[in-house]
Design an enzyme around this catalytic site. Structure first.
Site, PDB file in Angstrom:
ATOM      1  N   ASP A   1       0.816  -1.205   0.000  1.00  0.00           N
ATOM      2  CA  ASP A   1       0.000   0.000   0.000  1.00  0.00           C
ATOM      3  C   ASP A   1       0.854   1.261   0.000  1.00  0.00           C
ATOM      4  O   ASP A   1       1.564   1.541   0.968  1.00  0.00           O
ATOM      5  CB  ASP A   1      -0.914  -0.002   1.225  1.00  0.00           C
ATOM      6  CG  ASP A   1      -1.903   1.154   1.231  1.00  0.00           C
ATOM      7  OD1 ASP A   1      -2.075   1.791   0.168  1.00  0.00           O
ATOM      8  OD2 ASP A   1      -2.513   1.405   2.269  1.00  0.00           O
TER       9      ASP A   1
ATOM     10  N   ASP B   1      -1.842   5.949  -6.409  1.00  0.00           N
ATOM     11  CA  ASP B   1      -2.284   5.074  -5.324  1.00  0.00           C
ATOM     12  C   ASP B   1      -2.476   3.647  -5.816  1.00  0.00           C
ATOM     13  O   ASP B   1      -3.486   3.329  -6.443  1.00  0.00           O
ATOM     14  CB  ASP B   1      -3.587   5.627  -4.741  1.00  0.00           C
ATOM     15  CG  ASP B   1      -4.077   4.844  -3.542  1.00  0.00           C
ATOM     16  OD1 ASP B   1      -3.295   4.060  -2.985  1.00  0.00           O
ATOM     17  OD2 ASP B   1      -5.245   5.026  -3.164  1.00  0.00           O
TER      18      ASP B   1
END
Length: 472
Positions: A149, A356
């Site tokens: 992440d 992202d």
């Protein structure tokens, strides 16, 4: 006998259809003919992890990267989104919480002209994250399958002892710090612990088992509902054979609540001090890259450190998003579909895009999204659209063995133009993998679908984001 007017209309419609197909067939640089079988999920791992590597001139550590729902994963997750609509929902939830987190420090929970108003929580939704890496933790090293992440900083794993009411079930054994010779809880009064407090990740102090030391507590609450807390700890982290980080700070989780992700924990790749790239900056310079495979049955990689020769990359400037220290921001300046540049004023891109890897679908401001959707639909006019309440662009390819898909290219600051993979960097389950983020000038997101097959190099020293095509 048909009327002349009817025949005229029929000829115009049929002519338009033929011109669309003709343009696609003759312009090989702007359209790609793909088999509809490529849209179907494969049950067999299609790529050996030993065959997918980044450039050979890289001096850092390289870790295989897999889709958590795919057949290559050690323990494939069972919570795959059931539809494009569900994936879109998860993507929007994650985007909203990232915005909320960024604005939290500014004393507001209302996001950009009132579009979203939600409680400000730390972290981001883990439900949308799709890619995992396997690392070794402790001495002797114990394999841990971790969600990757770029929107989080603090890494954590579930630790023993932790019963089924305190931790969610995972397929691998819990990491047991009592069996590691290199494990140590971080003291509460240390500078490392104080940095948690400054980033709103601290959870006070607690005594260890024998009551001789005050331990540093951590707590993270994610947008998807997951909460994790435990002891902030120090341990040896094995990235690859011979590549060991001796003092890696991570969360040893003893209390979990919320989402059941079946993985062993999370690996934070954000820009704050708790992240893996920042912690290992003395070893690898703070730079890292990854390549997401085109399909879930393929293999990519995560690499720490930049290659000595970056001539194969195209770089665009990269900054922090609103000085939150975690998210990475780039500026989009243009979009093309089928080889034609869309007429979009550059000022509507002023908000930038958050890069992202945990967000599935890319989010664009209203004007760029509307222009992209319109041009894509025109180029795909030969195929029937599936009706959608959200006005999504999804197609019914039943009965087609091949379809002709236009190329989509994104242009970033500095004139860097990136061709997205076709079809897997453009379509998700037969749907255009873009959505609207908000009004013009609003912050958008570059999602992981659009990153597929690209090596994404986060160059800490140069302050740029690099793109290398066809990397996995």
């Amino acid at each position: 006998m048909a009327s002349p007017l009817f025949l005229c209309i029929l000829l115009v419609v049929f002519g338009s259809y033929l011109s669309t197909i003709s343009a696609a067939g003759n312009d090989k640089e702007s359209f790609v003919v793909v088999s509809t079988s490529s849209f179907q999920t494969q049950d067999v791992c299609s790529t050996s992890t030993s065959t997918v590597m980044p450039r050979p001139d890289r001096a850092g550590a390289v870790v295989p990267l897999l889709h958590r729902h795919g057949p290559c994963a050690k323990s494939p997750s069972t919570d795959k989104p059931s539809s494009f609509a569900e994936a879109l929902h998860r993507s929007r939830v994650r985007a909203d919480y990232i915005m909320s987190r960024a604005l939290r420090g500014r004393g507001t929970t209302t996001i950009m002209e009132g579009k979203v108003s939600i409680p400000a929580h730390l972290g981001t939704s883990v439900d949308s994250q799709e890619y995992v890496v396997t690392l070794g933790l402790g001495t002797p090293a114990v394999e841990q399958v971790l969600l990757m992440d770029t929107g989080s900083d603090l890494s954590w794993v579930q630790c023993a002892p932790c019963n089924s009411t305190d931790c969610y079930p995972q397929k691998d054994p819990l990491f047991d710090p009592r069996k590691s010779s290199t494990y140590a809880p971080i003291p509460c009064g240390s500078d490392v612990c104080k940095s948690l407090q400054s980033n709103h990740l601290g959870n006070g102090c607690s005594m260890n088992d024998n009551g001789t030391q005050s331990q540093c507590g951590y707590r993270v609450q994610y947008g998807g509902g997951l909460k994790t807390r435990g002891v902030y700890s120090n341990e040896a982290l094995t990235l690859a054979p011979g590549e060991v980080v001796k003092d890696f700070h991570f969360g040893c989780a003893y209390k979990q609540r919320g989402a059941d992700d079946k993985t062993d924990g999370l690996l934070g790749l954000g820009g704050a001090p708790q992240s893996l790239p920042v912690q290992t900056s003395a070893l690898y310079g703070g730079s890292f890259s990854y390549c997401l495979p085109p399909v879930s049955s393929g293999t990519g990689f995560l690499a720490l450190g930049a290659p000595s020769n970056t001539s194969g990359f195209s770089f665009t400037p990269m900054t922090d998003f609103m000085d939150d220290g975690t998210s990475y921001l780039v500026k989009l300046t243009g979009i093309s579909v089928g080889g034609k540049q869309l007429r979009i004023p550059r000022k509507v891109f002023e908000g930038g895009l958050i890069v992202d890897c945990g967000n599935i679908i890319s989010h664009l401001p209203s004007t760029p999204y509307a222009k992209l959707r319109s041009a894509f639909r025109a180029a795909m006019a030969a195929y029937p659209l599936i009706p959608s309440d959200d006005d999504d662009t999804c197609y019914n390819f039943t009965g087609y063995s091949d379809v002709t898909v236009p190329k989509v290219a994104l242009t970033f600051t500095g004139g860097v133009t990136v061709d997205l993979d076709v079809p897997n960097g453009v379509l998700l389950d037969g749907c255009l993998a873009f959505t609207e983020s908000g009004s013009d000038g609003y912050v958008g997101f570059l999602g992981n679908v659009q990153m597929r097959t690209l090596e994404m190099l986060y160059d800490a020293r140069g302050g740029g984001l690099g793109f290398r095509a066809g990397a996995c």
